[in-house]
Design a protein around this motif. Structure first.
Motif, PDB file in Angstrom:
ATOM      1  N   TRP A 232      11.092  -1.182   1.094  1.00 28.35           N
ATOM      2  CA  TRP A 232       9.821  -0.636   2.050  1.00 28.35           C
ATOM      3  C   TRP A 232       9.177   0.473   1.334  1.00 28.35           C
ATOM      4  CZ3 TRP A 232       8.502  -2.415   6.502  1.00 28.35           C
ATOM      5  CH2 TRP A 232       9.228  -3.098   7.077  1.00 28.35           C
ATOM      6  N   ASP A 233       9.657   0.898   0.016  1.00 25.74           N
ATOM      7  CA  ASP A 233       8.851   1.770  -0.952  1.00 25.74           C
ATOM      8  C   ASP A 233       7.704   1.001  -1.607  1.00 25.74           C
ATOM      9  OD1 ASP A 233      10.191   3.953  -0.366  1.00 25.74           O
ATOM     10  OD2 ASP A 233      11.618   3.811  -1.922  1.00 25.74           O
ATOM     11  N   THR A 234       7.944  -0.230  -1.699  1.00 26.51           N
ATOM     12  CA  THR A 234       6.795  -1.135  -2.319  1.00 26.51           C
ATOM     13  C   THR A 234       5.872  -1.419  -1.045  1.00 26.51           C
ATOM     14  OG1 THR A 234       8.616  -2.152  -3.334  1.00 26.51           O
ATOM     15  CG2 THR A 234       6.282  -3.378  -3.299  1.00 26.51           C
ATOM     16  N   PHE A 235       6.039  -1.257   0.079  1.00 23.44           N
ATOM     17  CA  PHE A 235       5.122  -1.588   1.241  1.00 23.44           C
ATOM     18  C   PHE A 235       4.469  -0.264   1.176  1.00 23.44           C
ATOM     19  CE2 PHE A 235       3.760  -1.098   5.699  1.00 23.44           C
ATOM     20  CZ  PHE A 235       3.113  -2.354   5.755  1.00 23.44           C
ATOM     21  N   ARG A 236       5.018   0.826   1.142  1.00 21.97           N
ATOM     22  CA  ARG A 236       4.197   1.901   1.317  1.00 21.97           C
ATOM     23  C   ARG A 236       3.290   2.360  -0.030  1.00 21.97           C
ATOM     24  NH1 ARG A 236       9.657   3.821   2.503  1.00 21.97           N
ATOM     25  NH2 ARG A 236      10.126   4.264   4.512  1.00 21.97           N
ATOM     26  N   ASP A 237       3.639   1.886  -1.037  1.00 14.61           N
ATOM     27  CA  ASP A 237       2.954   2.154  -2.317  1.00 14.61           C
ATOM     28  C   ASP A 237       1.596   1.257  -2.123  1.00 14.61           C
ATOM     29  OD1 ASP A 237       2.438   2.995  -5.138  1.00 14.61           O
ATOM     30  OD2 ASP A 237       2.587   0.767  -5.331  1.00 14.61           O
ATOM     31  N   ILE A 238       1.568   0.063  -1.436  1.00 19.89           N
ATOM     32  CA  ILE A 238       0.523  -0.932  -1.260  1.00 19.89           C
ATOM     33  C   ILE A 238      -0.255  -0.304  -0.211  1.00 19.89           C
ATOM     34  CG2 ILE A 238      -0.012  -3.093  -0.269  1.00 19.89           C
ATOM     35  CD1 ILE A 238       2.384  -4.338  -2.079  1.00 19.89           C
ATOM     36  N   ARG A 239       0.545   0.299   0.754  1.00 23.71           N
ATOM     37  CA  ARG A 239      -0.239   1.003   1.770  1.00 23.71           C
ATOM     38  C   ARG A 239      -1.249   2.093   1.389  1.00 23.71           C
ATOM     39  NH1 ARG A 239      -2.601   0.055   6.718  1.00 23.71           N
ATOM     40  NH2 ARG A 239      -4.085   0.182   4.760  1.00 23.71           N
ATOM     41  N   ALA A 240      -0.709   2.848   0.276  1.00 24.92           N
ATOM     42  CA  ALA A 240      -1.550   3.958  -0.188  1.00 24.92           C
ATOM     43  C   ALA A 240      -2.602   3.363  -0.947  1.00 24.92           C
ATOM     44  CB  ALA A 240      -0.653   4.774  -1.297  1.00 24.92           C
TER      45      ALA A 240
END
Length: 380
Positions: A232-240
């Motif tokens: 989920w950290d990967t997803f948050r990074d992509i979201r940013a």
């Protein structure tokens, strides 16, 4: 033969393609249980039609992420379309635009995102795999931004490479070598040879390795090209890193759907990858209603996997989806007749949807509702 349904398109594709490529397109994982369940569970849902409704005018139009579509259908990401038909990714994007809908380009497309976007007026969606090569997905995000892609679709159900038995038997996507039996079959497909084999040199336009990377990528496919450490950290990074609509594709549980919304997802695609990843998983249509209820309109919920009829799309919409993505449903048409075949496939879906909605007494997508379906012994 003039095709009247997607099954007819599938038969035309089988006649035109080398068997190795047809099985790549048509097949699923292991015993293909999930591939079959996707279709069977759509059939288990039955309509409960009302009568005496004014259906003199039926409008399929809808709006997704501010973009008006002539119908709630999106041509989903399918890898290697360029081996089915010359410049297949470009033909697909053009067909979608001609029919008033949108398409989503795969990371494993043969044509580059720049070439596909240049071939049409309106922006497309871009599907993102996070690859093993460090920094590559950030590079792809920047490329998608530079050509004004409308939405980014992160696929998260493919970290582990699935074993597709049909492909293994042909040696396709896991050794990079073509067997003599495949060559013997290929030389009988003269139309495909003229169209694809004698066309531009194949190259994965968005994959690592630059030009002429096709054979190199194919030889690595069985070992896993996609990163296995996504969180989920990967997803948050992509979201940013992505300013536009961000869609998470491959969600099959309400818990993950809610987590996706909390982490910034604008959309969710309920998907089991068309039965091409985990064999024995539940169907996408079975997973849909609990996810719709859990998300509660905080994100756009869409569905793919198993959609071969306009009736299937109508059932998904009645269950709460806002749109459906199709893969094989248009790829058969591409393999059979190029861009014209994709357009024919889209119009088959449009005709079937219009007819079904009329028989259900619905004049617009917004009138579809769950009470029009008999779910039998399904437990939501």
């Amino acid at each position: 033969m003039d095709p009247i349904n997607i099954g007819d398109m599938r038969a035309l594709a089988r006649r035109r393609l080398p068997r190795m490529l047809y099985d790549y397109l048509d097949g699923g994982t292991h015993d293909e249980l999930t591939l079959g369940t996707n279709l069977e569970d759509f059939d288990r849902l039955r309509f409960v039609p009302p009568v005496l409704q004014d259906v003199s005018r039926i409008d399929l139009a809808t709006t997704i992420f501010g973009e008006r579509l002539s119908m709630p259908l999106i041509l989903g990401p399918v890898g290697s379309l360029g081996v089915l038909s010359r410049l297949g990714d470009i033909a697909t994007a053009r067909a979608a635009e001609a029919c008033g809908i949108t398409s989503c380009l795969s990371t494993t497309a043969v044509s580059s995102v720049e070439d596909v976007c240049a071939a049409r007026k309106e922006p497309i969606w871009f599907q993102l795999y996070v690859m093993n090569e460090p920094g590559h997905h950030e590079h792809l995000i920047q490329r998608a931004k530079a050509v004004n892609c409308k939405a980014l679709v992160l696929t998260v159900d493919s970290a582990i490479s699935a074993q597709r038995d049909r492909d293994m038997r042909h040696g396709y996507t896991h050794t990079g070598q073509v067997k003599l039996s495949n060559i013997a079959d290929m030389i009988t497909r003269l139309d495909w040879i003229r169209d694809v084999l004698l066309g531009p040199r194949l190259n994965f336009g968005s994959m690592p390795g630059g030009k002429n990377n096709y054979k190199r990528i194919m030889s690595k496919a069985g070992g896993g090209l996609i990163a296995k450490d996504l969180t989920w950290d990967t997803f948050r990074d992509i979201r940013a890193k992505w300013d536009g609509p961000l869609v998470l594709k491959g969600v099959m549980t309400p818990r993950d759907a809610v987590k996706a919304v909390e982490c910034g997802a604008d959309g969710i695609v309920v998907s089991n990858h068309g039965g091409r990843q985990l064999d024995g998983a539940i169907s996408s249509i079975m997973a849909l209603a609990p996810i719709v209820d859990a998300v509660n309109e905080r994100a756009v919920v869409m569905l793919d996997s198993g959609i071969r009829r306009g009736q299937h799309v109508v059932k998904a919409l009645a269950m709460g989806a806002k749109a459906c993505l199709i893969g094989r449903g248009y790829a058969y048409g591409l393999a059979a007749r190029g861009q014209a075949g994709v357009e024919q496939s889209i119009e088959i879906f449009r005709k079937e949807m219009t007819m079904t909605m009329g028989m259900l007494g619905c004049r617009s997508i917004g009138e579809l509702r769950r009470e029009l379906l008999h779910t039998g012994d399904w437990q939501f």
